[in-house]
Design an enzyme around this catalytic site. Sequence first.
Site, PDB file in Angstrom:
ATOM      1  N   HIS A 186     -34.370  35.473 -72.880  1.00 56.79           N
ATOM      2  CA  HIS A 186     -35.633  36.067 -72.625  1.00 56.79           C
ATOM      3  C   HIS A 186     -36.435  36.724 -73.912  1.00 56.79           C
ATOM      4  O   HIS A 186     -37.667  36.845 -73.817  1.00 56.79           O
ATOM      5  CB  HIS A 186     -35.613  37.310 -71.602  1.00 56.79           C
ATOM      6  CG  HIS A 186     -35.148  36.616 -70.309  1.00 56.79           C
ATOM      7  ND1 HIS A 186     -36.027  36.827 -68.936  1.00 56.79           N
ATOM      8  CD2 HIS A 186     -34.128  36.441 -69.666  1.00 56.79           C
ATOM      9  CE1 HIS A 186     -35.335  36.265 -68.058  1.00 56.79           C
ATOM     10  NE2 HIS A 186     -34.264  36.284 -68.372  1.00 56.79           N
ATOM     11  N   ASP A 401     -42.289  39.135 -79.823  1.00 58.29           N
ATOM     12  CA  ASP A 401     -42.008  39.379 -78.165  1.00 58.29           C
ATOM     13  C   ASP A 401     -41.899  38.006 -77.382  1.00 58.29           C
ATOM     14  O   ASP A 401     -42.711  37.037 -77.876  1.00 58.29           O
ATOM     15  CB  ASP A 401     -43.355  39.903 -77.417  1.00 58.29           C
ATOM     16  CG  ASP A 401     -42.968  40.956 -76.106  1.00 58.29           C
ATOM     17  OD1 ASP A 401     -41.985  40.592 -75.683  1.00 58.29           O
ATOM     18  OD2 ASP A 401     -43.796  41.559 -75.738  1.00 58.29           O
TER      19      ASP A 401
HETATM   20  P1  ADQ Z   1     -39.609  43.100 -71.814  1.00 58.43           P
HETATM   21  O1  ADQ Z   1     -39.588  43.590 -73.277  1.00 58.43           O
HETATM   22  O2  ADQ Z   1     -39.279  44.416 -70.890  1.00 58.43           O
HETATM   23  O3  ADQ Z   1     -39.198  41.785 -71.320  1.00 58.43           O
HETATM   24  P2  ADQ Z   1     -42.391  42.473 -70.608  1.00 58.43           P
HETATM   25  O4  ADQ Z   1     -42.344  40.934 -70.444  1.00 58.43           O
HETATM   26  O5  ADQ Z   1     -43.675  42.852 -70.951  1.00 58.43           O
HETATM   27  O6  ADQ Z   1     -41.275  42.950 -71.722  1.00 58.43           O
HETATM   28  O7  ADQ Z   1     -42.155  42.960 -69.175  1.00 58.43           O
HETATM   29  C1  ADQ Z   1     -42.471  44.162 -68.838  1.00 58.43           C
HETATM   30  C2  ADQ Z   1     -42.446  44.432 -67.576  1.00 58.43           C
HETATM   31  O8  ADQ Z   1     -42.274  45.891 -67.295  1.00 58.43           O
HETATM   32  C3  ADQ Z   1     -43.677  44.070 -66.856  1.00 58.43           C
HETATM   33  O9  ADQ Z   1     -43.484  43.594 -65.570  1.00 58.43           O
HETATM   34  C4  ADQ Z   1     -44.517  45.448 -66.640  1.00 58.43           C
HETATM   35  O10 ADQ Z   1     -45.455  45.396 -65.667  1.00 58.43           O
HETATM   36  C5  ADQ Z   1     -43.371  46.386 -66.445  1.00 58.43           C
HETATM   37  N1  ADQ Z   1     -43.591  47.808 -66.964  1.00 58.43           N
HETATM   38  C6  ADQ Z   1     -43.914  48.196 -68.194  1.00 58.43           C
HETATM   39  N2  ADQ Z   1     -44.209  49.247 -68.446  1.00 58.43           N
HETATM   40  C7  ADQ Z   1     -44.160  50.049 -67.224  1.00 58.43           C
HETATM   41  C8  ADQ Z   1     -44.193  51.109 -66.600  1.00 58.43           C
HETATM   42  N3  ADQ Z   1     -44.318  52.305 -67.281  1.00 58.43           N
HETATM   43  N4  ADQ Z   1     -44.029  51.395 -65.194  1.00 58.43           N
HETATM   44  C9  ADQ Z   1     -43.681  49.974 -64.376  1.00 58.43           C
HETATM   45  N5  ADQ Z   1     -43.647  48.834 -65.068  1.00 58.43           N
HETATM   46  C10 ADQ Z   1     -43.912  48.861 -66.142  1.00 58.43           C
HETATM   47  C11 ADQ Z   1     -38.150  41.112 -71.825  1.00 58.43           C
HETATM   48  C12 ADQ Z   1     -38.540  40.247 -73.147  1.00 58.43           C
HETATM   49  C13 ADQ Z   1     -40.109  39.794 -72.774  1.00 58.43           C
HETATM   50  C14 ADQ Z   1     -40.071  38.819 -71.619  1.00 58.43           C
HETATM   51  C15 ADQ Z   1     -39.393  39.189 -70.272  1.00 58.43           C
HETATM   52  C16 ADQ Z   1     -39.175  38.221 -69.373  1.00 58.43           C
HETATM   53  O11 ADQ Z   1     -38.615  41.176 -74.200  1.00 58.43           O
HETATM   54  O12 ADQ Z   1     -40.577  39.133 -74.016  1.00 58.43           O
HETATM   55  O13 ADQ Z   1     -41.553  38.366 -71.305  1.00 58.43           O
HETATM   56  O14 ADQ Z   1     -38.307  39.853 -70.845  1.00 58.43           O
HETATM   57  O15 ADQ Z   1     -38.438  37.220 -69.965  1.00 58.43           O
END
Ligand code: ADQ
Length: 787
Positions: A186, A401
Site C-alpha cells: 500500500h 504517499d
Molecule cells: P494512509 O496513510 O492511512 O493509508 P490515506 O490513503 O489517505 O492514508 O487513507 C486514510 C483514510 O483514513 C481515508 O479513508 C480517510 O478518510 C480516513 N481518515 C483520515 N483521517 C481521518 C479522521 N480524522 N477521521 C476519520 N477518517 C479519517 C495507506 C497509504 C496510502 C494508501 C492507503 C490505501 O499510506 O498511501 O492510499 O494506505 O492503500
Amino acid sequence: MRDAGDAMAAEWVTWSHETEESESPSRPLVVVANRLPVDRVADPDGGPDTWRTSPGGLVTAMEPVVRELGCTWVGWAGGVDEATEPFQAGGFSLQPVALSTRDLEEYYEGFSNDTIWPLYHDVISPPQYHREWWERYREVNERFAAEAAAAAEHGATVWIHDYQLQLVPAMLREKRPDLVIAFFLHIPFPANGIFSQLPWRRQILEGLLGADLIGFQRVQDAANFRSVVRRILGVPAHGNVVSLPEDGSGEEPRRVVAQEFPISIDVRQFVELTERPEVQQRAAEIRAELGNPKRVILGVDRLDYTKGIRHRLKAYAEMLADGSLEPGETVLVQVASPSRERVVAYQQLRDEIELTVSRINGDHGAIGYSPVVYLHRGYPREEMAALYLAADVLAVTALRDGMNLVAKEYVACRTDGRGALVLSEFAGAADELSRAVIVNPHDIEGLKAGLLKALHMPEEEQRRRMHVMQRTLNSSDVLRWSSEFLRAVDAAARGPLVSGPERPQAAPPTRPIFLPTGIDAALRRLATAPAVLIALDFDGTLAHLVSRPEDARILPRSERALEVLQEAPGVRVALVSGRSLESLASTGVRTTGRILAGSHGAELRWEDGSGDPAEPTEEEFVLRDLLEVQLEQALGHIDGLKIERKPYGVGVHTRRVADREAASAAITEAERIARSLADAGHPLRTRHGKEVIEMAVRDSDKGAVLTQIRDRLPEGPVLFIGDDVTDEDGFRALRPGDVGVRVGPGESAAEFRVADPDEAGALLARLTELRTDRVIGSEGLGGEAPR
Ligand code: ADQ
C-alpha cells in the site's frame, strides 16, 4: 490501509461472534493483513464481547469478493498477549494472530513503522536499523505465515497486505506450494539508492518474490521493485514479469508478476453520503460554526510526517503574513487523526505541528477568529463527507504517499461540481487525478501559488476539472481494483504452470526497454503538433495476446498514458480493432472519450456516441448465418477451436487448439468455405490474423476507417500502432508526417518497430511525457540502463 494507531471512520457495523451464524467460505480466499478488520468491544455489563468493523478501504474493497467467495482473514485482533479463538462474522472467518508487548515494540512500532515506513517513504525521517527488530519482524512474519498456512484450504488464493508482512509470501510458499500467493504494497516502493540501505534487503526481496503476483500503487513503484530485484539479486524482468532462475528441482522456473494496481475508494458510498440532506445540512453548519469565512481550506491526514502537514502550515502562515490571504477571510481546517503515538518520530511531529498551529493562531487570529482549526481525532464517515462538502479547497501536500485516498474521497464527494483539489505530485493519486492543481510541496512558493490558484479558481473551471476527475474515478473504483487484482492473480498463477503459447508473449530475455532509434524525434513532432490523432489496434498492441480473447486486458501503463493523452488539448484517441465494439468494451478498456472503430472499421463510433454502428442488412445477416452454419458443421468438433460470430462476419480462432496440424487444417478449410461462397456470388472478405481467420460480409479495413476518421478531424499527423497483418492496411493509409509503429516481427509498411505491447506502452508513455509533461513510469527512453 488501517493500522493500529489509526483512528478511522466510526460508522461501525457490530458483529457478535457469540451470536453470529458461522458462514464458511464456499471457495477459498485468505486475506492476511497486520490487523483484522474488526475491533473488540467489551460489554460493560459483562456480556459477551462484540466486534465492530470499520468500513475502511480494504474491507470495502473486499466486500463483493467476500460476498461471492467467502474469506478467511488472518490478522492481529488488537489486544496484547491475547489468544483469541477464531470466529465467524459478516462473511469473514476471522483468524486472530496474537502479538506480545515485545512484538508490538519491535515488529510493529520498530521494524515496520520506524525502519520500513521511513525507508520506503524516501527517508523523510531517518530509518532506524536494529538487528533485534529485524529478528522479531522475521519471527512475527513466520507466525502470520503459519496461521495463513493453517487457515488456507488446498489451492486457495492467499492475498497478503502491506509492508509489515513482506516475508510472508516466501515463508508461506515454503510451507504450502499448492497455494496461489499475492501481495499488495500500500505504500511506495523506493528507488535502488534508498532501498539498498536496508541491511536485510536481500531477505525482503526474496520474501516478496515468494508471491505469484506483487501489486504496487504506481507504475514507478513497480518499476523500482523490478529494477532493485535486477540489481540486488541479479534477476531480470521482462516487461512486468520477473523470471526467477531455476532452483535445481527440475520444476519450471517461477515467474512473478510485479505490476501496479492503483487502489481506489468506494465511490458510490461517498456519493450516497453527500446526497443525504443531513450531510448537506451539516456542511452548511460547519461553515457557519467556522464563522462563515469566505474560503475554507481542508487538510485530512493521519498525523504522519509523510503527509507534509508542516509544509502546508508553513505555506499558509506565509500567505497570511504576506497579505495574499486577508485575515479573517480564510480558515484552514486541519483534521489530523492520531497515529503511532508510541513512536518517537510521531511524538515529535505532533509537538511540532501543535506548536506551529498555536503560533499561526497567535500571530494572525483574533477574538472569534482562528485561522487554523486543528482537530486531532477520528470522525465518522458522515462528518468526513460533510467536511469535504464544506471545503472550497482540499490540500493534499504529501511528501510521499502510496496513493492518498483522501484526495479521491474529496473528488467523489463533490458531485456539486464545486471545490478545487491541490494535490502533491508525490502522492500516487496524482497519476490519475491529473486535473488537480498539482504541486511540489517542497517548493513553498509553488505550493502557495497552487493554493492561491485553487482558492481563486472560477466556478466553471472547478466544475470542468472535477468532472474529468470524477470520470476517472468512476471508471476505477475500489470494487474494480479488487476484482482486477484477483483476476490478475489468477492469470499470473496460471501463466507459469503452462508452457508454450498459453503464456503472454514474453519479450526477449534480460532486456530493459529502449525505443527504436529515431522515434523520439518523430514523437516530438507529434507532441508539438496542434492536433494529433493517436490510433491503436488493441490485441497484441495495447494488450498481450492471450489464448482466450475474453482474457485480454490493456496494459495499465498504456491505459494510463491514453487517459492522460486524451484529456490533453488537441489530442484525439481512436481504438481501431478487428473486434466488435461490444467485444472491445468487454475487455474493460476505457471507451469513453475515445473514437471506436470495431470489426475492422465496419463499426465506427465517435466520442459522443454518434456514428455508424449500423445494423447489418438483411442480405448481410443471411450470408453471415450461412457462413457460420457451414463453419460450425465443418470445424465445430475441433477441440479448442472457437467460432466467433461478429456483427459483420465470423472469426475462426485456433490459438487454443493444441493439435497444431489440426489448427492449420482448420484455417485451410475455413478459407475453402469462404472461397466457395464467394464463387457462388456472395461478397466476402477474408482476412488472416495471428491464429485467426476472419470472413467479413461487409467490406471494410483499418486503412479505410483510419482515413474516414482523420478526414473528419482537424488536420494533423496520425500515430498508428498495430501488430497484425490487418493493421498493414492502416500503415499503408498513412501520409507523410504520420508515424506508423509495428508491434512484433513480420513484414511491415510501418516505419518503426517495437518488440511487444510493453514497448508500445513505453512509447505511449514517452509521447505522453512529451506532450503533457506527465510521467507514466520510468522505463523506456531515458529509463533504466542495462546493467
Ligand atoms: P494512509 O496513510 O492511512 O493509508 P490515506 O490513503 O489517505 O492514508 O487513507 C486514510 C483514510 O483514513 C481515508 O479513508 C480517510 O478518510 C480516513 N481518515 C483520515 N483521517 C481521518 C479522521 N480524522 N477521521 C476519520 N477518517 C479519517 C495507506 C497509504 C496510502 C494508501 C492507503 C490505501 O499510506 O498511501 O492510499 O494506505 O492503500
